[in-house]
Design an enzyme around this catalytic site. Structure first.
Site, PDB file in Angstrom:
ATOM      1  N   GLY A  28      -4.850  -8.434   4.648  1.00  0.00           N
ATOM      2  CA  GLY A  28      -5.504  -8.436   5.852  1.00  0.00           C
ATOM      3  C   GLY A  28      -5.296  -9.832   6.342  1.00  0.00           C
ATOM      4  O   GLY A  28      -5.381  -9.857   7.265  1.00  0.00           O
ATOM      5  N   GLY A  87      -6.207  -1.556   4.097  1.00  0.00           N
ATOM      6  CA  GLY A  87      -5.530  -1.701   2.262  1.00  0.00           C
ATOM      7  C   GLY A  87      -6.331  -3.214   1.789  1.00  0.00           C
ATOM      8  O   GLY A  87      -7.093  -3.239   2.124  1.00  0.00           O
ATOM      9  N   GLU A  95      -9.776  -3.367   7.579  1.00  0.00           N
ATOM     10  CA  GLU A  95     -10.792  -2.275   6.428  1.00  0.00           C
ATOM     11  C   GLU A  95     -10.453  -3.454   5.372  1.00  0.00           C
ATOM     12  O   GLU A  95      -9.385  -2.340   4.684  1.00  0.00           O
ATOM     13  CB  GLU A  95     -11.251  -1.297   6.586  1.00  0.00           C
ATOM     14  CG  GLU A  95     -11.868  -0.359   6.400  1.00  0.00           C
ATOM     15  CD  GLU A  95     -11.818   0.039   4.471  1.00  0.00           C
ATOM     16  OE1 GLU A  95     -12.484  -1.493   3.900  1.00  0.00           O
ATOM     17  OE2 GLU A  95     -11.524   0.796   4.900  1.00  0.00           O
ATOM     18  N   GLU A 135     -11.164  -7.016  -7.267  1.00  0.00           N
ATOM     19  CA  GLU A 135     -10.576  -4.936  -6.771  1.00  0.00           C
ATOM     20  C   GLU A 135     -10.095  -4.268  -8.236  1.00  0.00           C
ATOM     21  O   GLU A 135      -8.912  -4.714  -8.264  1.00  0.00           O
ATOM     22  CB  GLU A 135     -10.260  -5.351  -5.837  1.00  0.00           C
ATOM     23  CG  GLU A 135     -11.206  -3.353  -4.768  1.00  0.00           C
ATOM     24  CD  GLU A 135     -10.753  -3.499  -4.017  1.00  0.00           C
ATOM     25  OE1 GLU A 135      -9.806  -4.144  -3.440  1.00  0.00           O
ATOM     26  OE2 GLU A 135     -10.953  -2.758  -3.063  1.00  0.00           O
ATOM     27  N   LYS A 141       2.201   3.488  10.668  1.00  0.00           N
ATOM     28  CA  LYS A 141       2.930   3.517   9.464  1.00  0.00           C
ATOM     29  C   LYS A 141       2.045   3.477   8.462  1.00  0.00           C
ATOM     30  O   LYS A 141       1.515   2.413   7.788  1.00  0.00           O
ATOM     31  CB  LYS A 141       3.558   2.062   9.660  1.00  0.00           C
ATOM     32  CG  LYS A 141       4.354   1.663   8.183  1.00  0.00           C
ATOM     33  CD  LYS A 141       4.792   0.554   6.881  1.00  0.00           C
ATOM     34  CE  LYS A 141       4.174   0.075   6.004  1.00  0.00           C
ATOM     35  NZ  LYS A 141       3.868   1.268   5.425  1.00  0.00           N
ATOM     36  N   CYS A 192     -11.807   1.802  -1.853  1.00  0.00           N
ATOM     37  CA  CYS A 192     -12.749   0.442  -1.281  1.00  0.00           C
ATOM     38  C   CYS A 192     -14.125   0.198  -1.608  1.00  0.00           C
ATOM     39  O   CYS A 192     -14.650  -0.565  -1.955  1.00  0.00           O
ATOM     40  CB  CYS A 192     -12.361   0.180   0.305  1.00  0.00           C
ATOM     41  SG  CYS A 192     -12.762   1.641   1.061  1.00  0.00           S
ATOM     42  N   GLU A 221       4.253   3.447   1.783  1.00  0.00           N
ATOM     43  CA  GLU A 221       5.436   4.019   2.019  1.00  0.00           C
ATOM     44  C   GLU A 221       5.391   5.018   0.406  1.00  0.00           C
ATOM     45  O   GLU A 221       6.151   5.834   0.194  1.00  0.00           O
ATOM     46  CB  GLU A 221       7.156   2.794   1.000  1.00  0.00           C
ATOM     47  CG  GLU A 221       6.128   2.313   0.102  1.00  0.00           C
ATOM     48  CD  GLU A 221       5.391   1.563  -0.418  1.00  0.00           C
ATOM     49  OE1 GLU A 221       4.823   1.004   0.475  1.00  0.00           O
ATOM     50  OE2 GLU A 221       5.612   1.020  -1.655  1.00  0.00           O
TER      51      GLU A 221
HETATM   52  P1  NDP Z   1      -1.237  -3.549   0.443  1.00  0.00           P
HETATM   53  O1  NDP Z   1      -2.808  -4.408   1.064  1.00  0.00           O
HETATM   54  O2  NDP Z   1      -0.526  -3.870  -0.005  1.00  0.00           O
HETATM   55  O3  NDP Z   1      -0.644  -1.837   1.493  1.00  0.00           O
HETATM   56  C1  NDP Z   1      -1.203  -1.804   2.855  1.00  0.00           C
HETATM   57  C2  NDP Z   1      -0.458  -1.024   3.481  1.00  0.00           C
HETATM   58  O4  NDP Z   1      -0.139  -2.461   4.037  1.00  0.00           O
HETATM   59  C3  NDP Z   1       0.712  -0.264   3.187  1.00  0.00           C
HETATM   60  O5  NDP Z   1       1.226   0.149   4.444  1.00  0.00           O
HETATM   61  C4  NDP Z   1       1.651  -1.720   3.119  1.00  0.00           C
HETATM   62  O6  NDP Z   1       2.982  -1.213   2.772  1.00  0.00           O
HETATM   63  C5  NDP Z   1       1.450  -2.739   4.570  1.00  0.00           C
HETATM   64  N1  NDP Z   1       1.525  -3.499   4.313  1.00  0.00           N
HETATM   65  C6  NDP Z   1       2.485  -4.897   3.424  1.00  0.00           C
HETATM   66  N2  NDP Z   1       2.339  -6.183   3.591  1.00  0.00           N
HETATM   67  C7  NDP Z   1       2.129  -6.018   5.144  1.00  0.00           C
HETATM   68  C8  NDP Z   1       2.537  -6.871   5.771  1.00  0.00           C
HETATM   69  N3  NDP Z   1       3.254  -8.291   5.276  1.00  0.00           N
HETATM   70  N4  NDP Z   1       2.523  -6.492   7.085  1.00  0.00           N
HETATM   71  C9  NDP Z   1       1.798  -5.921   7.317  1.00  0.00           C
HETATM   72  N5  NDP Z   1       2.168  -4.118   6.802  1.00  0.00           N
HETATM   73  C10 NDP Z   1       1.991  -4.256   5.332  1.00  0.00           C
HETATM   74  O7  NDP Z   1      -1.808  -2.289  -0.350  1.00  0.00           O
HETATM   75  P2  NDP Z   1      -1.341  -1.702  -1.767  1.00  0.00           P
HETATM   76  O8  NDP Z   1      -0.927  -0.508  -2.093  1.00  0.00           O
HETATM   77  O9  NDP Z   1      -0.047  -2.947  -2.193  1.00  0.00           O
HETATM   78  O10 NDP Z   1      -2.557  -1.843  -3.077  1.00  0.00           O
HETATM   79  C11 NDP Z   1      -2.818  -3.208  -3.732  1.00  0.00           C
HETATM   80  C12 NDP Z   1      -4.157  -3.286  -3.575  1.00  0.00           C
HETATM   81  O11 NDP Z   1      -4.950  -3.615  -2.608  1.00  0.00           O
HETATM   82  C13 NDP Z   1      -5.303  -2.574  -4.345  1.00  0.00           C
HETATM   83  O12 NDP Z   1      -4.491  -2.474  -6.341  1.00  0.00           O
HETATM   84  C14 NDP Z   1      -5.630  -2.536  -4.257  1.00  0.00           C
HETATM   85  O13 NDP Z   1      -7.051  -3.156  -4.774  1.00  0.00           O
HETATM   86  C15 NDP Z   1      -6.177  -2.383  -2.800  1.00  0.00           C
HETATM   87  N6  NDP Z   1      -6.497  -1.607  -1.688  1.00  0.00           N
HETATM   88  C16 NDP Z   1      -7.534  -2.141  -0.562  1.00  0.00           C
HETATM   89  C17 NDP Z   1      -8.132  -0.415  -0.170  1.00  0.00           C
HETATM   90  C18 NDP Z   1      -8.375  -0.337   0.643  1.00  0.00           C
HETATM   91  O14 NDP Z   1      -9.391   0.780   1.047  1.00  0.00           O
HETATM   92  N7  NDP Z   1      -9.411  -1.117   0.979  1.00  0.00           N
HETATM   93  C19 NDP Z   1      -6.493   0.420  -0.081  1.00  0.00           C
HETATM   94  C20 NDP Z   1      -4.879   0.388  -0.796  1.00  0.00           C
HETATM   95  C21 NDP Z   1      -5.294  -0.570  -1.753  1.00  0.00           C
HETATM   96  P3  NDP Z   1       4.021  -0.997   2.060  1.00  0.00           P
HETATM   97  O15 NDP Z   1       3.040  -0.337   0.728  1.00  0.00           O
HETATM   98  O16 NDP Z   1       4.183   0.384   2.423  1.00  0.00           O
HETATM   99  O17 NDP Z   1       5.415  -1.857   1.194  1.00  0.00           O
END
Ligand code: NDP
Length: 510
Positions: free
Chosen positions: A250, A245, A267, A401, A192, A301, A195
Site C-alpha cells: 500500500g 493488500g 484497504e 499481521e 489485476k 484483514c 497471481e
Molecule cells: P500484497 O499486498 O503483496 O499483494 C496484494 C496485491 O498487490 C497482489 O495482487 C500483488 O500482486 C499486488 N502487488 C504487489 N506488489 C505491487 C506493486 N508494487 N504495485 C502494485 N501492485 C502490487 O499481499 P501478499 O499477497 O504478498 O500478502 C502479504 C501479506 O499482506 C500477508 O501476509 C498479509 O499480512 C497481508 N495481506 C493483507 C490483505 C488484506 O486484506 N488487508 C490481503 C492480502 C495480504 P502479486 O502478488 O500478484 O505480485
C-alpha cells in the site's frame, strides 16, 4: 494433534483440466503478447487449478489504452444511471446463476472452505445489486442562494480510469467491493487479481460481457505486481488506484501513484483487538472470538487476532477458547462441513509458524496448536488452530499481521488500560468490545482508533455500511454511499443569469 476436529473426506469434484485464464482487453480474450503463462496449484489438493496468461508491459499498456478510450469516448460514463443499473443487476443475476462454478474455482485456488466460498459469492451478488441501486441516486447540489445573478451547480462526475488491484484472500468478494461501485459512477477499469487467485475474476469478466457491458469498460490483466501492478499505478492515463493488500505494498503504491498525483484508496491490514469485560456474555464472546480468528484460516484483514481480556476472567476465557477451538472443523475445503481450510502457500505457512515459534522463545505460552496440521489424504498445507497466552504488547505477534489461525491473548485491569492497549498499534482497521453495559460499549466505540467497531459481535458486515481503516490500515472507504463517493469528483459550475456582469475594463476608455 488427534483431539482436533480434522475433516478429510472430500466430496471432491476437482476438474481434470485446468481453468485457462486469459487477459480481457477491449472486450476480447487475449493471451500475453509474449506468450508467457503461470500456473496456480491448489493449496489444499496440490492439483493444477489454473493456467493463466502472464501479463507483460505490452498487455497492461493495451488494457489501460482500452479503458482510457472507453472512458473518453463517453459511451459508458455518459449513459444514464438507469442503464448502468440495468447492467449491474444482470451481472448480479449471472453471479447467482454461476455460484457453484465460481465457488469451486475460488475454493481450489484459495484453499477456503466451499461452504464459505458459496456464501461469499452470494454476498458479492448482493453488492452488485446494492451498487445498481446507488447508480440511480447519483446527484450533485444546486445553490440558488448566491443572489439574483447566479446559480451555482456542483456536478458529480466519475473519476475516470480506475486501477483495481486485489489480493488472494477474498478474490471475488473484494473485486465486488470495488468494481460495481466504480461502474455505477461511470468509471472504466483495469483489474489485476493476485497471481495466486486469478480464475474467478476472469469468470466475472465473462459474466460482464454476457451482461452486455461495452468493450473496454472493464479490462483484466493477469500477472504479478511487477510489471503489471507497477504500470497500473504509474501510468498517467490512470486517474485512480484502489488497492487491498499489505500495508507495505500500500505504501509503495502511494509513492508510485504520487508521480502523477492519482487518487489512491487503500484497504490494508489489521491487528484487530477485541476487549472482553467480566460482565460479557462469555459463551457468545468465546464463540465470536473463535470465529473471528479462524475464519478464512485467519487470512483476513479483519481477523480478530488480538484478544484483550480482563485479568479476573482470563484463565477461564482461555480455557473455554481452547476447548471450543478443538471442535472447529479444520481440513478438506471441499467438504461442506469444513470451516477452516488450507494456508495460501508453503511460504506463508512458514511465516505464520515463525511468528509462533518466535513468540514461544520470547516467553509466550502456546496453549493450543503451534504447528502444521496433517490432513489425511491431502498434500497441501494446513495450520493447527493456535492459542497463545502470556503475550506482551511489544512482541511482534501482538503487533504484526500474522494472517494465520493464531490467537494472541493479552490482559487488562481497567477500561483505561484496555483502551490504551487497543490504540497501541500501527493499525486501525477494526476493534470489538464485549460487555453487557451499554456505557462501556459506547465509551469504547468512541475511543477506539479504528474504522469499524463491533459491540457484542464480530465481523458482521452490510453493503450499506462503509468499511475501511485509520492509521496504517488504509485510507478511503468501501461500501455504502461513502464507497460510491470514492469514485466521484465534484465539478463546480457557476452560471450567471442574464447580462449582469459588470465589465472589468471600462469600455469608455479610448
Ligand atoms: P500484497 O499486498 O503483496 O499483494 C496484494 C496485491 O498487490 C497482489 O495482487 C500483488 O500482486 C499486488 N502487488 C504487489 N506488489 C505491487 C506493486 N508494487 N504495485 C502494485 N501492485 C502490487 O499481499 P501478499 O499477497 O504478498 O500478502 C502479504 C501479506 O499482506 C500477508 O501476509 C498479509 O499480512 C497481508 N495481506 C493483507 C490483505 C488484506 O486484506 N488487508 C490481503 C492480502 C495480504 P502479486 O502478488 O500478484 O505480485
Amino acid at each position: 494433534m488427534s483431539d482436533l476436529n480434522v475433516v478429510s473426506i472430500s466430496e471432491a469434484k476437482i476438474p481434470s483440466e485446468p481453468f485457462i485464464a486469459c487477459h480481457l482487453i477491449d472486450g476480447s480474450w487475449r493471451e500475453s503478447a509474449d506468450g508467457e503463462t503461470f500456473d496456480r496449484v491448489s493449496p489444499s489438493h496440490a492439483s493444477l487449478v489454473t493456467r493463466a496468461s502472464r501479463g507483460g508491459t505490452r498487455d497492461v499498456d493495451a488494457a489501460i489504452s482500452a479503458a482510457r478510450l472507453a472512458f473518453d469516448k463517453g459511451g459508458w460514463s455518459s449513459t444514464s444511471g438507469k442503464d448502468r443499473a440495468t447492467i449491474l443487476l444482470r451481472v448480479a443475476d449471472l453471479v447467482d446463476r454461476d455460484r457453484e462454478r465460481i465457488a469451486l474455482l475460488e475454493t481450489l485456488e484459495s484453499g477456503k472452505p466451499i461452504s464459505q466460498a458459496r456464501a461469499e459469492i452470494e454476498g458479492a451478488a448482493d453488492l452488485w445489486r446494492y451498487a445498481a441501486s446507488l447508480a440511480r441516486t447519483l446527484h450533485g447540489e444546486s445553490y440558488n442562494s448566491l443572489g439574483n445573478d447566479f446559480l451555482g451547480l456542483v456536478l458529480k462526475e466519475p473519476v475516470g480510469v480506475v486501477s483495481i488491484i486485489t489480493p488472494w484472500n477474498f478474490p471475488f468478494l473484494i473485486v465486488s467491493q470495488k468494481l460495481p461501485f466504480a461502474l455505477a459512477t461511470g468509471c472504466t477499469a483495469v483489474i489485476k487479481p493476485s497471481e495466486m487467485t486469478p480464475a474467478t475474476t476472469v469468470v466475472l469478466g465473462e459474466l460482464l460481457i454476457e451482461a452486455g457491458l461495452p468493450a473496454g469498460v472493464v479490462n483484466i490483466v493477469l500477472g504479478y505486481g511487477d510489471p503489471v501492478g507497477t504500470a497500473m499505478t504509474t501510468d498517467k492515463r490512470v486517474d485512480m488506484v484502489t488497492f487491498t493488500g499489505s500495508t507495505g505494498v500500500g505504501k509503495a503504491i502511494v509513492k508510485a501513484a504520487s508521480g502523477t498525483l492519482k487518487k489512491v484508496s487503500l484497504e490494508l491490514g489489521g491487528k484487530n483487538p477485541q476487549v472482553i469485560f467480566p460482565d460479557a456474555d462469555l459463551d457468545s464472546a468465546v464463540d465470536a472470538v473463535v470465529f473471528g480468528v479462524y475464519f478464512n484460516a485467519g487470512e483476513c484483514c479483519n481477523s480478530g487476532s488480538r484478544i484483550i481480556v480482563h485479568e479476573d476472567i482470563a484463565e477461564d476465557f482461555i480455557a473455554r477458547t481452547v476447548e471450543v477451538s478443538r471442535k472447529v472443523p479444520f481440513g478438506d475445503p471441499l467438504d461442506p462441513s469444513t470451516k477452516v481450510g488450507a494456508i495460501i502457500t508453503p511460504g506463508h505457512q512458514q511465516k505464520i509458524d515463525a511468528y509462533v515459534q518466535d513468540a514461544a522463545k520470547a516467553g509466550a505460552q502456546v496453549r493450543l496448536g503451534g504447528a502444521a496440521l496433517e490432513v489425511p489424504g491431502l498434500a497441501g498445507q494446513f495450520y493447527q488452530p493456535t492459542v497463545i497466552a502470556n503475550v506482551k504488547g511489544e512482541m511482534p505477534i501482538a503487533r504484526e499481521e500474522v494472517f494465520g489461525p493464531v490467537l494472541t491473548v493479552l490482559t487488562f485491569r481497567t477500561l483505561e488500560e484496555a483502551i490504551e492497549k487497543v490504540n497501541d498499534a500501527d493499525y486501525g482497521l477494526s476493534a470489538g468490545v464485549w460487555s453487557e453495559n451499554v456505557h462501556t460499549c459506547l465509551e469504547f466505540a468512541r475511543r477506539a482508533q479504528a474504522g469499524t467497531v463491533w459491540t457484542n459481535t464480530w465481523m458482521d458486515g452490510f453493503a450499506e455500511l462503509p468499511f475501511g481503516g485509520v492509521k496504517e490500515s488504509g485510507q478511503g472507504r468501501e461500501l455504502g454511499t461513502y464507497g460510491l463517493e470514492e469514485f466521484l469528483e465534484a465539478k463546480t459550475v457557476t452560471m450567471r443569469i442574464g447580462r449582469t456582469r459588470a465589465p472589468w475594463v471600462d469600455p469608455g476608455v479610448e
